[in-house]
Design a protein around this motif. Structure first.
Motif, PDB file in Angstrom:
ATOM      1  N   GLN A  58       0.824  -1.199   0.000  1.00 24.28           N
ATOM      2  CA  GLN A  58       0.000   0.000   0.000  1.00 24.28           C
ATOM      3  C   GLN A  58       0.866   1.260   0.000  1.00 24.28           C
ATOM      4  O   GLN A  58       2.082   1.208   0.154  1.00 24.28           O
ATOM      5  CB  GLN A  58      -0.934  -0.024   1.216  1.00 24.28           C
ATOM      6  N   ALA A  59       0.212   2.387  -0.161  1.00 24.04           N
ATOM      7  CA  ALA A  59       0.914   3.664  -0.249  1.00 24.04           C
ATOM      8  C   ALA A  59       1.667   3.965   1.042  1.00 24.04           C
ATOM      9  O   ALA A  59       1.214   3.627   2.143  1.00 24.04           O
ATOM     10  CB  ALA A  59      -0.084   4.788  -0.535  1.00 24.04           C
ATOM     11  N   ALA A  60       2.807   4.621   0.904  1.00 22.07           N
ATOM     12  CA  ALA A  60       3.619   4.978   2.070  1.00 22.07           C
ATOM     13  C   ALA A  60       2.846   5.860   3.036  1.00 22.07           C
ATOM     14  O   ALA A  60       3.073   5.806   4.255  1.00 22.07           O
ATOM     15  CB  ALA A  60       4.897   5.683   1.619  1.00 22.07           C
ATOM     16  N   ALA A  61       1.919   6.665   2.522  1.00 23.20           N
ATOM     17  CA  ALA A  61       1.128   7.547   3.389  1.00 23.20           C
ATOM     18  C   ALA A  61       0.279   6.756   4.376  1.00 23.20           C
ATOM     19  O   ALA A  61       0.023   7.219   5.498  1.00 23.20           O
ATOM     20  CB  ALA A  61       0.234   8.448   2.535  1.00 23.20           C
ATOM     21  N   ILE A  62      -0.142   5.557   3.996  1.00 23.01           N
ATOM     22  CA  ILE A  62      -0.900   4.700   4.908  1.00 23.01           C
ATOM     23  C   ILE A  62       0.017   4.158   6.004  1.00 23.01           C
ATOM     24  O   ILE A  62      -0.329   4.156   7.189  1.00 23.01           O
ATOM     25  CB  ILE A  62      -1.579   3.568   4.126  1.00 23.01           C
ATOM     26  N   SER A  63       1.203   3.716   5.613  1.00 24.19           N
ATOM     27  CA  SER A  63       2.152   3.197   6.606  1.00 24.19           C
ATOM     28  C   SER A  63       2.533   4.253   7.632  1.00 24.19           C
ATOM     29  O   SER A  63       2.675   3.955   8.822  1.00 24.19           O
ATOM     30  CB  SER A  63       3.412   2.680   5.907  1.00 24.19           C
ATOM     31  N   GLU A  64       2.716   5.502   7.180  1.00 29.76           N
ATOM     32  CA  GLU A  64       3.108   6.566   8.104  1.00 29.76           C
ATOM     33  C   GLU A  64       2.096   6.714   9.232  1.00 29.76           C
ATOM     34  O   GLU A  64       2.450   6.796  10.407  1.00 29.76           O
ATOM     35  CB  GLU A  64       3.260   7.888   7.343  1.00 29.76           C
ATOM     36  N   LEU A  65       0.825   6.762   8.881  1.00 24.10           N
ATOM     37  CA  LEU A  65      -0.213   6.916   9.900  1.00 24.10           C
ATOM     38  C   LEU A  65      -0.372   5.649  10.735  1.00 24.10           C
ATOM     39  O   LEU A  65      -0.559   5.709  11.954  1.00 24.10           O
ATOM     40  CB  LEU A  65      -1.549   7.266   9.236  1.00 24.10           C
ATOM     41  N   ALA A  66      -0.299   4.492  10.078  1.00 26.91           N
ATOM     42  CA  ALA A  66      -0.521   3.229  10.783  1.00 26.91           C
ATOM     43  C   ALA A  66       0.566   2.961  11.813  1.00 26.91           C
ATOM     44  O   ALA A  66       0.274   2.645  12.970  1.00 26.91           O
ATOM     45  CB  ALA A  66      -0.597   2.078   9.783  1.00 26.91           C
ATOM     46  N   VAL A  67       1.824   3.078  11.409  1.00 28.18           N
ATOM     47  CA  VAL A  67       2.921   2.769  12.327  1.00 28.18           C
ATOM     48  C   VAL A  67       2.954   3.773  13.479  1.00 28.18           C
ATOM     49  O   VAL A  67       3.195   3.410  14.636  1.00 28.18           O
ATOM     50  CB  VAL A  67       4.266   2.744  11.568  1.00 28.18           C
ATOM     51  N   ASN A  68       2.688   5.037  13.180  1.00 28.80           N
ATOM     52  CA  ASN A  68       2.622   6.044  14.241  1.00 28.80           C
ATOM     53  C   ASN A  68       1.499   5.713  15.219  1.00 28.80           C
ATOM     54  O   ASN A  68       1.662   5.855  16.444  1.00 28.80           O
ATOM     55  CB  ASN A  68       2.415   7.421  13.616  1.00 28.80           C
ATOM     56  N   SER A  69       0.361   5.246  14.712  1.00 28.58           N
ATOM     57  CA  SER A  69      -0.768   4.902  15.580  1.00 28.58           C
ATOM     58  C   SER A  69      -0.477   3.665  16.425  1.00 28.58           C
ATOM     59  O   SER A  69      -0.902   3.584  17.584  1.00 28.58           O
ATOM     60  CB  SER A  69      -2.022   4.663  14.738  1.00 28.58           C
ATOM     61  N   LEU A  70       0.228   2.681  15.849  1.00 30.87           N
ATOM     62  CA  LEU A  70       0.552   1.468  16.608  1.00 30.87           C
ATOM     63  C   LEU A  70       1.274   1.812  17.899  1.00 30.87           C
ATOM     64  O   LEU A  70       1.063   1.169  18.940  1.00 30.87           O
ATOM     65  CB  LEU A  70       1.435   0.535  15.771  1.00 30.87           C
ATOM     66  N   ASN A 331      -9.079   1.216   7.261  1.00 31.55           N
ATOM     67  CA  ASN A 331      -8.071   1.423   8.305  1.00 31.55           C
ATOM     68  C   ASN A 331      -8.392   2.572   9.252  1.00 31.55           C
ATOM     69  O   ASN A 331      -7.503   3.265   9.718  1.00 31.55           O
ATOM     70  CB  ASN A 331      -6.711   1.651   7.642  1.00 31.55           C
ATOM     71  N   GLY A 332      -9.690   2.767   9.543  1.00 33.25           N
ATOM     72  CA  GLY A 332     -10.069   3.842  10.448  1.00 33.25           C
ATOM     73  C   GLY A 332      -9.470   3.694  11.827  1.00 33.25           C
ATOM     74  O   GLY A 332      -8.928   4.648  12.383  1.00 33.25           O
ATOM     75  N   LEU A 333      -9.556   2.482  12.403  1.00 37.51           N
ATOM     76  CA  LEU A 333      -8.932   2.256  13.710  1.00 37.51           C
ATOM     77  C   LEU A 333      -7.416   2.250  13.584  1.00 37.51           C
ATOM     78  O   LEU A 333      -6.725   2.825  14.426  1.00 37.51           O
ATOM     79  CB  LEU A 333      -9.400   0.923  14.303  1.00 37.51           C
ATOM     80  N   VAL A 334      -6.924   1.609  12.527  1.00 33.65           N
ATOM     81  CA  VAL A 334      -5.470   1.468  12.361  1.00 33.65           C
ATOM     82  C   VAL A 334      -4.778   2.835  12.341  1.00 33.65           C
ATOM     83  O   VAL A 334      -3.751   3.036  12.975  1.00 33.65           O
ATOM     84  CB  VAL A 334      -5.144   0.705  11.059  1.00 33.65           C
ATOM     85  N   MET A 335      -5.348   3.769  11.596  1.00 35.27           N
ATOM     86  CA  MET A 335      -4.719   5.072  11.413  1.00 35.27           C
ATOM     87  C   MET A 335      -5.296   6.154  12.322  1.00 35.27           C
ATOM     88  O   MET A 335      -4.855   7.301  12.293  1.00 35.27           O
ATOM     89  CB  MET A 335      -4.854   5.516   9.949  1.00 35.27           C
ATOM     90  N   GLY A 336      -6.280   5.781  13.158  1.00 33.13           N
ATOM     91  CA  GLY A 336      -7.044   6.764  13.909  1.00 33.13           C
ATOM     92  C   GLY A 336      -6.260   7.692  14.815  1.00 33.13           C
ATOM     93  O   GLY A 336      -6.387   8.923  14.723  1.00 33.13           O
TER      94      GLY A 336
END
Length: 367
Positions: A58-70, A331-336
């Motif tokens: 997936q796009a890097a922009a998704i990873s940025e939000l997801a990993v930060n949220s984790l 990915n609402g919860l993932v990136m929330g």
């Protein structure tokens, strides 16, 4: 008579609730308006895996939000439980990914983002019936139980003074001098220092209906997803399993969620027998012991689909006191948590932890 508000959020899903928390922590007064009850749409209906499906694809922009949220979820979960007594059930049970033809790409992604990974052992793969392809074990990947996270977050916000306007629809938004001047419902008119639209799959239609003279390039559309829940026991499955595009998620009480479909059905949220049978076959063929446990629930939700699944988190390019936080797709919860922090930083003119450029709004082009 006009009621004057500080910050008004349209939409009480996970994105709206987490944004309210960030802004309340910054000392702002927040009101959330929702056409039904908070947290009853896509946020409630999702599976709760706190990782995008195959994030390396997936796009890097998704990873940025997801990993930060984790990184934010363990603390967030503890704080919500301590404040409300309602457990969001953040659960770092790990996830087995059965098929990884792009194994090297997956490993590079994990190493780049500091995600622990291991080749899957026979003990991990043995319970399942599938054609494995370089199976990968991610031992630290967690989940949250969507309904309980939303319930806990709602209780926390009520405790901290956030106001809720439930079962309330916006009929009109008036703009003057590049400022939202008023927001009208059936029985009341509001003004707000800042308005946030976080209406999930309904965001594009809402903006087009209420602000037709201020077009923006917003391409959020409903994407239906259906899921099943098996009434299993805690010993049935100890970790999450992703096989192809479908998955099994064990809750702490033993119930197992099987998901999900991806359907273009407009705003139709009905469940279908075909999807039920498809999900049942997937679940029981992958984990045959599930045939011994009944299906106790079947439901559907409408995800806010967007191009590449990248959400819009941005101030409006022309209306100075209007922002959008929507379009998180699956990915609402993932990136929330990271999305909420980015939105609050933009509204409050604080330095951002994440580059906001990939999530920015642009004006709609005209022919």
């Amino acid at each position: 008579m006009t009621t004057h508000l500080d910050i008004l959020i349209i939409g009480g899903g996970i994105s709206g609730l987490l944004a309210a928390r960030e802004l309340r922590l910054a000392g702002r007064d927040v009101t959330i308006l929702d056409k039904s009850k908070p947290g009853l749409e896509s946020s409630w209906a999702g599976g709760g895996i706190l990782l995008p499906i195959y994030p390396w694809r997936q796009a890097a922009a998704i990873s940025e939000l997801a990993v930060n949220s984790l990184k934010k979820y363990p603390t967030l979960s503890r704080e919500l439980l301590a404040a409300t007594g309602i457990d969001p059930e953040w659960y770092d049970c790990g996830m087995l990914i059965c098929k990884n033809p792009d194994y090297e790409h997956a490993v590079k992604w994990c190493e780049h983002h500091g995600i622990d990974y291991q080749p899957a052992t026979q003990a991990l793969t043995e319970p399942f019936t599938t054609a494995y392809d370089q199976p990968l074990w991610l031992p630290e990947i967690a989940q949250a139980r969507n309904p309980r996270l939303l319930k806990s977050l709602h209780a926390y916000l009520v405790q901290t003074g956030v106001q809720f306007l439930d079962t309330t629809e916006v009929h009109k938004i008036s703009v003057a001098n590049h400022q939202v001047e008023s927001i009208e419902t059936a029985d009341r008119t509001y003004s707000a220092q800042h308005l946030i639209v976080s209406a999930g799959a309904w965001t594009t239609d809402l903006m087009q209906d209420l602000l037709p003279d201020w077009p923006i390039d917003l391409q959020i559309k409903p994407v239906r997803g259906q899921m099943l829940l098996f009434d299993a026991t805690p010993s049935t499955l100890p970790y999450m399993v992703l096989d192809g595009d479908q998955y099994l998620i064990p809750r702490r009480d033993g119930k197992i969620l099987a998901g999900s479909t991806v359907e273009q059905a407009g705003f139709n949220k009905i469940t279908t027998e075909d999807a039920k049978q498809q999900l049942y076959r997937f679940a029981t063929e992958l984990l045959p012991t599930l045939k011994n446990h009944p299906v106790c629930h079947h439901w559907a939700g409408l995800r806010p689909g967007s191009p590449q699944g990248i959400p819009t988190i941005s101030r409006h390019p022309d209306i100075e006191n209007l922002s959008i936080n929507a379009g998180h797709f699956r990915n609402g919860l993932v990136m929330g948590p990271a999305s909420a922090k980015l939105l609050a930083d933009l509204i409050l003119h604080r330095p951002t932890e994440i580059d906001p450029t990939p999530y920015s709004l642009t004006r709609a082009t005209t022919s």
